[in-house]
Design an enzyme around this catalytic site. Sequence first.
Site, PDB file in Angstrom:
ATOM      1  N   GLU A 131       0.850  -1.186   0.000  1.00 14.67           N
ATOM      2  CA  GLU A 131       0.000   0.000   0.000  1.00 14.67           C
ATOM      3  C   GLU A 131       0.886   1.236   0.000  1.00 14.67           C
ATOM      4  OE1 GLU A 131      -2.938  -0.280   3.092  1.00 14.67           O
ATOM      5  OE2 GLU A 131      -4.067  -1.769   1.975  1.00 14.67           O
ATOM      6  N   HIS A 247      -9.153   9.874   2.606  1.00 16.39           N
ATOM      7  CA  HIS A 247      -8.853   8.747   1.723  1.00 16.39           C
ATOM      8  C   HIS A 247      -9.251   9.132   0.311  1.00 16.39           C
ATOM      9  CE1 HIS A 247      -8.529   4.770   0.074  1.00 16.39           C
ATOM     10  NE2 HIS A 247      -8.064   4.331   1.219  1.00 16.39           N
ATOM     11  N   ARG A 293      -1.583   9.269   0.586  1.00 16.19           N
ATOM     12  CA  ARG A 293      -3.011   9.536   0.421  1.00 16.19           C
ATOM     13  C   ARG A 293      -3.328  11.026   0.265  1.00 16.19           C
ATOM     14  NH1 ARG A 293      -5.501   5.222   4.794  1.00 16.19           N
ATOM     15  NH2 ARG A 293      -5.030   3.432   3.476  1.00 16.19           N
ATOM     16  N   ARG A 389      -0.531   9.306   8.226  1.00 14.88           N
ATOM     17  CA  ARG A 389      -0.592   7.902   8.644  1.00 14.88           C
ATOM     18  C   ARG A 389      -0.224   6.964   7.503  1.00 14.88           C
ATOM     19  NH1 ARG A 389      -4.739   3.603   8.880  1.00 14.88           N
ATOM     20  NH2 ARG A 389      -5.911   4.829   7.388  1.00 14.88           N
TER      21      ARG A 389
HETATM   22  C1  FAD Z   1     -13.820   1.889   5.845  1.00  6.25           C
HETATM   23  C2  FAD Z   1     -12.525   1.864   6.622  1.00  6.25           C
HETATM   24  C3  FAD Z   1     -11.495   1.058   6.211  1.00  6.25           C
HETATM   25  C4  FAD Z   1     -10.302   1.015   6.931  1.00  6.25           C
HETATM   26  N1  FAD Z   1      -9.310   0.169   6.523  1.00  6.25           N
HETATM   27  C5  FAD Z   1      -8.208   0.050   7.294  1.00  6.25           C
HETATM   28  C6  FAD Z   1      -7.217  -0.918   6.982  1.00  6.25           C
HETATM   29  O1  FAD Z   1      -7.343  -1.682   6.026  1.00  6.25           O
HETATM   30  N2  FAD Z   1      -6.119  -0.994   7.794  1.00  6.25           N
HETATM   31  C7  FAD Z   1      -5.940  -0.183   8.875  1.00  6.25           C
HETATM   32  O2  FAD Z   1      -4.937  -0.305   9.591  1.00  6.25           O
HETATM   33  N3  FAD Z   1      -6.888   0.736   9.190  1.00  6.25           N
HETATM   34  C8  FAD Z   1      -8.009   0.857   8.444  1.00  6.25           C
HETATM   35  N4  FAD Z   1      -8.946   1.775   8.785  1.00  6.25           N
HETATM   36  C9  FAD Z   1      -8.785   2.537  10.024  1.00  6.25           C
HETATM   37  C10 FAD Z   1      -9.050   1.600  11.200  1.00  6.25           C
HETATM   38  O3  FAD Z   1     -10.105   0.732  10.875  1.00  6.25           O
HETATM   39  C11 FAD Z   1      -9.397   2.369  12.458  1.00  6.25           C
HETATM   40  O4  FAD Z   1      -8.507   3.414  12.682  1.00  6.25           O
HETATM   41  C12 FAD Z   1      -9.368   1.430  13.656  1.00  6.25           C
HETATM   42  O5  FAD Z   1     -10.197   0.318  13.410  1.00  6.25           O
HETATM   43  C13 FAD Z   1      -9.820   2.166  14.909  1.00  6.25           C
HETATM   44  O6  FAD Z   1     -10.004   1.221  15.924  1.00  6.25           O
HETATM   45  P1  FAD Z   1     -10.523   1.705  17.332  1.00  6.25           P
HETATM   46  O7  FAD Z   1     -10.725   0.484  18.145  1.00  6.25           O
HETATM   47  O8  FAD Z   1      -9.650   2.758  17.861  1.00  6.25           O
HETATM   48  O9  FAD Z   1     -11.911   2.420  17.017  1.00  6.25           O
HETATM   49  P2  FAD Z   1     -13.218   1.815  16.333  1.00  6.25           P
HETATM   50  O10 FAD Z   1     -12.968   0.552  15.645  1.00  6.25           O
HETATM   51  O11 FAD Z   1     -13.849   2.904  15.551  1.00  6.25           O
HETATM   52  O12 FAD Z   1     -14.139   1.516  17.586  1.00  6.25           O
HETATM   53  C14 FAD Z   1     -14.700   2.567  18.344  1.00  6.25           C
HETATM   54  C15 FAD Z   1     -15.768   1.985  19.233  1.00  6.25           C
HETATM   55  O13 FAD Z   1     -16.239   2.972  20.158  1.00  6.25           O
HETATM   56  C16 FAD Z   1     -17.650   2.927  20.213  1.00  6.25           C
HETATM   57  N5  FAD Z   1     -18.157   4.228  20.663  1.00  6.25           N
HETATM   58  C17 FAD Z   1     -17.971   5.434  20.071  1.00  6.25           C
HETATM   59  N6  FAD Z   1     -18.610   6.389  20.795  1.00  6.25           N
HETATM   60  C18 FAD Z   1     -19.191   5.770  21.849  1.00  6.25           C
HETATM   61  C19 FAD Z   1     -20.013   6.205  22.927  1.00  6.25           C
HETATM   62  N7  FAD Z   1     -20.397   7.476  23.063  1.00  6.25           N
HETATM   63  N8  FAD Z   1     -20.435   5.289  23.824  1.00  6.25           N
HETATM   64  C20 FAD Z   1     -20.096   3.973  23.713  1.00  6.25           C
HETATM   65  N9  FAD Z   1     -19.349   3.511  22.688  1.00  6.25           N
HETATM   66  C21 FAD Z   1     -18.896   4.394  21.776  1.00  6.25           C
HETATM   67  C22 FAD Z   1     -18.058   2.564  18.792  1.00  6.25           C
HETATM   68  O14 FAD Z   1     -19.376   2.089  18.745  1.00  6.25           O
HETATM   69  C23 FAD Z   1     -16.995   1.495  18.476  1.00  6.25           C
HETATM   70  O15 FAD Z   1     -17.367   0.262  19.038  1.00  6.25           O
HETATM   71  C24 FAD Z   1     -10.144   1.830   8.073  1.00  6.25           C
HETATM   72  C25 FAD Z   1     -11.188   2.653   8.489  1.00  6.25           C
HETATM   73  C26 FAD Z   1     -12.374   2.671   7.777  1.00  6.25           C
HETATM   74  C27 FAD Z   1     -13.485   3.560   8.254  1.00  6.25           C
END
Ligand code: FAD
Length: 557
Positions: A131, A247, A293, A389
């Site tokens: 990538e 993106h 990106r 990133r």
């Molecule tokens: C479409 C897409 C594709 C991606 N592809 C990649 C990839 O291929 N590789 C890569 O490294 N990264 C990728 N990313 C980025 C990566 O997915 C995210 O940065 C990462 O998953 C974030 O993980 P996290 O656990 O910090 O947050 P998240 O996975 O966003 O989890 C946050 C959690 O907090 C909860 N939450 C939020 N607010 C509240 C609240 N008020 N009360 C209770 N719960 C709450 C949500 O419901 C969720 O469960 C992608 C992102 C997207 C959107």
Amino acid sequence: MARMFEMRRYLSNFEVSRVGHLLTDVLVVGSGIAGARAAIEASQHGDVILVTKAQAADSATGSAQGGIAEPSGSGDTPDNHVNDTLRVGSGLNATAAVRYMVEQAEARIEELIRWGASFDQEDSVAHRTREAGHSVRRVIHADGDSTGKELARTLITRLHQQERVRLFENCYVIDLITMAGQCVGAVTYHAKYGHQMIWAKQTILASGGCGQLYRETTNPSVATGDGLAAAYRAGAVLGDLEMVQFHPTTLYIAGSSRALISEAVRGEGAHLVDRAGERFMPAYHPDAELAPRDVVSRAIRSHLKDKGGNCVYLDARMFGKGVFEARFPRITRICAEFGIDVSRELIPVNPGAHYMLGGVVTDLACRTNIDGLLACGEAACVGIHGANRLASNSLLEGLVFGAVAGETAGNNLATTEQLGPSLNIGSLNPSSDRTVLDVGDVRTSLRSVMWRNIGVVRTGHRLRETVEIMEFWGRFVLDKTFDQPSGWELQNMLGLARLVAQAAQLRDHSLGVHFREDSEANNGPSEPQHLLVVKSDDGPVYSWAPPCLKCPAESLP
Ligand SMILES: Cc1cc2nc3c(=O)[nH]c(=O)nc-3n(C[C@H](O)[C@H](O)[C@H](O)COP(=O)(O)OP(=O)(O)OC[C@H]3O[C@@H](n4cnc5c(N)ncnc54)[C@H](O)[C@@H]3O)c2cc1C
């Protein structure tokens, strides 16, 4: 009027003596990769409640496509991975944090495999894709383009196997509770149980990012930045909020939600073309479609300005029928829903807000400036990504620093007092019923303004205007006391949008993903700095700080 934002310490009014109270050792907010991994780790030390505002799998993690970076493939080394991350990060990375993450990658992925995760193989070894910004093929993936789904499935299954973890779905965190400068849990809302107070010795914020601030975004509907806004109200230091990664290839179909077309599609050879069918990226960057990106996003914007049109197109026809579908089954399905046969037709794409690089500032042990409050994953700013990133590093960050946060919380339990239901959590809100509010309408307008004014390219006067708009809307949104998540989300989004706009205004030079059209290139300070913000009664207080300020390697648990 700006003070309207600062007057709100808590978003909801409730009678402490009449709501339900729960006690736990560790409270985790969010069930993405960071929160789930943190909860698993913390449960080795004590009782854990994990709350998540929708279903457990509803997260950016669940939607991730491309994969997760892991540097143990042939021809690669952890040093290479560190160097690529630092090169892309434009000098703002916390090097110790990057090194720690990369060195942990192999062990953490092997652990996931032991827990049942399955990654795509070629000749009995993990298939690796390349990538943008990676010097080698380093990104492992699952089910072609459904890596996040597989990671979420594995971690949530593992969570359910932990006797000491209770998982509360559809449980919305409204605010973090602080007493005498210490975080002691959160106020939550559940449609069935109403308001509750969850008292915890340690609280881990893993609530993800805030792509929903933008009209064009790849992020799921839960990504409204609630955790960032709640942490700000509680007095946490936030950093680099202007650093939003866009993106370049989000499916662009009027009226539909914006699905991501993974970078891996370009990594495997697809081209970007304009409406005349002409490939244009080679004219903008030597790496063409695999340029960083932000470069590709700006090139698309600039090309559309010159040549006209609403979007550009991804040409993946060279893969031939069957090949693309086998490698990218999810994207094939998404396109087919709109009648696009990717083996014969072009895919319309445009940039969209994708990732929040800033967040709650932490040290390497995931500690914030508030005792009892830890942060990890996209909600945190430990300094992995610097000002830009590297693709596929964020799942890895969540996995590695989720485990760190869980361990830090666990280690802290013995020395933290359990505070319980108290009538003395500080002042609640003034509330006014001035003006009736159409929450959905303000939300849509906010997202449009953010996209128009603080998107891929920024200028001072548009940023100033955005701050004024947010402050104006704040007058009649922040004076309300809502009783549903849609209202609290709007208040969070508005507060955060104002901070993003102010930070983008203050950083008056381009750096990484933050591109100021009204500033000469390279006119920033020679040593890039973090832009920190903390709440005061008089408004947000901003300050500059060198990279790694809070990241001494010895802060690891
Ligand atoms: C479409 C897409 C594709 C991606 N592809 C990649 C990839 O291929 N590789 C890569 O490294 N990264 C990728 N990313 C980025 C990566 O997915 C995210 O940065 C990462 O998953 C974030 O993980 P996290 O656990 O910090 O947050 P998240 O996975 O966003 O989890 C946050 C959690 O907090 C909860 N939450 C939020 N607010 C509240 C609240 N008020 N009360 C209770 N719960 C709450 C949500 O419901 C969720 O469960 C992608 C992102 C997207 C959107």
